[in-house]
Design a protein around this motif. Structure first.
Motif, PDB file in Angstrom:
ATOM      1  N   LEU A  47       0.838  -1.189   0.000  1.00 55.08           N
ATOM      2  CA  LEU A  47       0.000   0.000   0.000  1.00 55.08           C
ATOM      3  C   LEU A  47       0.876   1.242   0.000  1.00 55.08           C
ATOM      4  N   VAL A  48       0.583   2.160  -0.904  1.00 53.81           N
ATOM      5  CA  VAL A  48       1.305   3.420  -1.003  1.00 53.81           C
ATOM      6  C   VAL A  48       0.525   4.551  -0.345  1.00 53.81           C
ATOM      7  N   ALA A  49      -0.747   4.678  -0.705  1.00 56.57           N
ATOM      8  CA  ALA A  49      -1.574   5.764  -0.192  1.00 56.57           C
ATOM      9  C   ALA A  49      -3.038   5.397  -0.339  1.00 56.57           C
ATOM     10  N   GLN A  50      -3.868   5.961   0.520  1.00 56.88           N
ATOM     11  CA  GLN A  50      -5.301   5.746   0.437  1.00 56.88           C
ATOM     12  C   GLN A  50      -6.034   7.034   0.784  1.00 56.88           C
ATOM     13  N   ILE A  51      -7.233   7.158   0.235  1.00 59.56           N
ATOM     14  CA  ILE A  51      -8.041   8.338   0.468  1.00 59.56           C
ATOM     15  C   ILE A  51      -9.491   7.903   0.667  1.00 59.56           C
ATOM     16  N   PHE A  52     -10.138   8.466   1.670  1.00 64.87           N
ATOM     17  CA  PHE A  52     -11.524   8.135   1.949  1.00 64.87           C
ATOM     18  C   PHE A  52     -12.442   8.776   0.923  1.00 64.87           C
ATOM     19  N   SER A  53     -13.673   8.296   0.877  1.00 66.66           N
ATOM     20  CA  SER A  53     -14.596   8.747  -0.157  1.00 66.66           C
ATOM     21  C   SER A  53     -14.877  10.235  -0.096  1.00 66.66           C
ATOM     22  N   THR A  54     -14.845  10.791   1.102  1.00 67.25           N
ATOM     23  CA  THR A  54     -15.072  12.224   1.251  1.00 67.25           C
ATOM     24  C   THR A  54     -13.861  13.055   0.842  1.00 67.25           C
ATOM     25  N   GLY A  55     -12.706  12.435   0.758  1.00 68.32           N
ATOM     26  CA  GLY A  55     -11.480  13.152   0.474  1.00 68.32           C
ATOM     27  C   GLY A  55     -10.903  13.876   1.671  1.00 68.32           C
TER      28      GLY A  55
END
Length: 116
Positions: A47-55
């Motif tokens: 995993l490099v990066a993740q973002i939630f649906s709301t940003g």
């Protein structure tokens, strides 16, 4: 059908920059948390990066923190990864991941090579 298409990879010198894009279709993009993963030859996908649906919330691997930025444009159904100060150890195939009804989907990946 869920479709994830990564682009923007290429060959860059150490210290250079690239912006990866993941253009999506087949699901409600704005409802899905999104992630970038990468896999180097002989190594496991990480995993490099993740973002939630709301940003509103993001997470980064320690190895890229401060150098990479994940973002999303819900109007364009597109995920981005802005990469700066690239290092040879960043060389890998980078993959986009999405969720539809709790099921993960993967793109085919885009190659990033950092070399002089």
């Amino acid at each position: 059908q869920v479709q994830l298409v990564e682009s923007g990879g290429g060959l860059v010198q150490p210290g250079g920059s690239l912006r990866l894009s993941c253009v999506t279709s087949g699901f409600i993009f704005s409802n899905s948390p999104m992630s970038w993963y990468r896999q180097a030859p002989g190594k496991e996908r990480e995993l490099v990066a993740q973002i939630f649906s709301t940003g509103g919330r993001t997470n980064y691997a320690d190895s890229v923190k401060g150098r990479f930025t994940i973002s999303r444009d819900n109007a364009k159904n597109t995920l981005y990864l802005q990469m700066h100060s690239l290092k040879p150890e960043d060389t890998a195939v980078y993959y986009c991941r999405a969720y539809r009804f709790g099921v993960p989907y993967w793109g085919q990946g885009t190659q990033v090579t950092v070399s002089s």
